[in-house]
Motif scaffolding. Sequence first.
Motif, short mmCIF file in Angstrom:
data_model
loop_
_atom_site.label_atom_id
_atom_site.label_comp_id
_atom_site.label_asym_id
_atom_site.label_seq_id
_atom_site.Cartn_x
_atom_site.Cartn_y
_atom_site.Cartn_z
N GLN A 165 0.82 -1.21 0.00
CA GLN A 165 0.00 0.00 0.00
C GLN A 165 0.86 1.27 0.00
OE1 GLN A 165 -3.22 -0.17 2.95
NE2 GLN A 165 -3.26 -2.39 2.72
N ASP A 169 -1.72 1.71 -5.23
CA ASP A 169 -3.14 1.75 -4.87
C ASP A 169 -3.68 0.35 -5.17
OD1 ASP A 169 -3.29 4.48 -4.14
OD2 ASP A 169 -3.31 5.03 -6.27
N ARG A 197 1.84 3.94 -7.33
CA ARG A 197 1.67 5.29 -6.77
C ARG A 197 2.78 6.19 -7.29
NH1 ARG A 197 0.58 5.51 -0.40
NH2 ARG A 197 1.01 7.68 -0.96
#
Length: 271
Positions: A165, A169, A197
């Motif tokens: 994470q 995403d 990300r």
Amino acid sequence: MDTDGGGGHRARKRFGQHFLTDASVVEAIVDAIAPREGELLVEIGPGLAALTGALLERVPHLHAVEIDRDLAARLRRRYAAQRLTVHEADALRFDFGTIAGSGARRRLRIVGNLPYNVSSPLLVRLLDFRAGIEDQHFMLQREVVQRIVASASTREFGRLSVLMQAFYDVERLFDVPPSAFDPPPKVESSVVRMRVRIDRLAHDPSPLQAVLAVAFTQRRKMIRTTLLPWLDARQVPRPAIAPTLRPEQIEVPMWLSIADSCAAVSDVRLR
């Protein structure tokens, strides 16, 4: 993977092979990926080519990384080289940058039904190439996907949750039963989407990995006895959180802040 039953190829246990045979699942995966012409698609572990064939109905060319030499040869015989580039290699050692480098700024879209015995190491390995990756769609053991998407303060939340994470995403898409495979695995599977990300591309994963290793090795202990002394010894400022917290109670943004503090201390010894 293949919907024709394998053509005499026997699944090899050492490679963790379970071939997808359910055409409806194949269609659902391809629909989730929504591949478009001009994209750089890479399939890890194409096996008997069920997903490969479905993807090639949508795009003119596909890269495939296959460790099994017999399956690699089968793929070369089945598809013309201008449609399928087969990289006969172990995905854990393969340099995905060689594909991204040929793409004239196009970023990779990686897909695959990953063997359960290498899924977590491979996910970590792919972090090294994420600057050249747009997204990843993987079928994994359901338990692994649950860990990837887990929220803090849940039983599944752990090192893999934070690490994935922090740099992706993540979204759990749907579950796949054992009956969709030949031979059927003993566990349920799930499909996960992981979009890189962009805001974390400049960050080295190493400080976060080191912090997580310290904290989660003894995950039932409060951070006052594990993480905080480790930070103190390296002169890293303590985070503004309660010392009585256990690692699974700490949200991902705070883990990122701790890792960034470690990275900011030039002489910090991470190991």
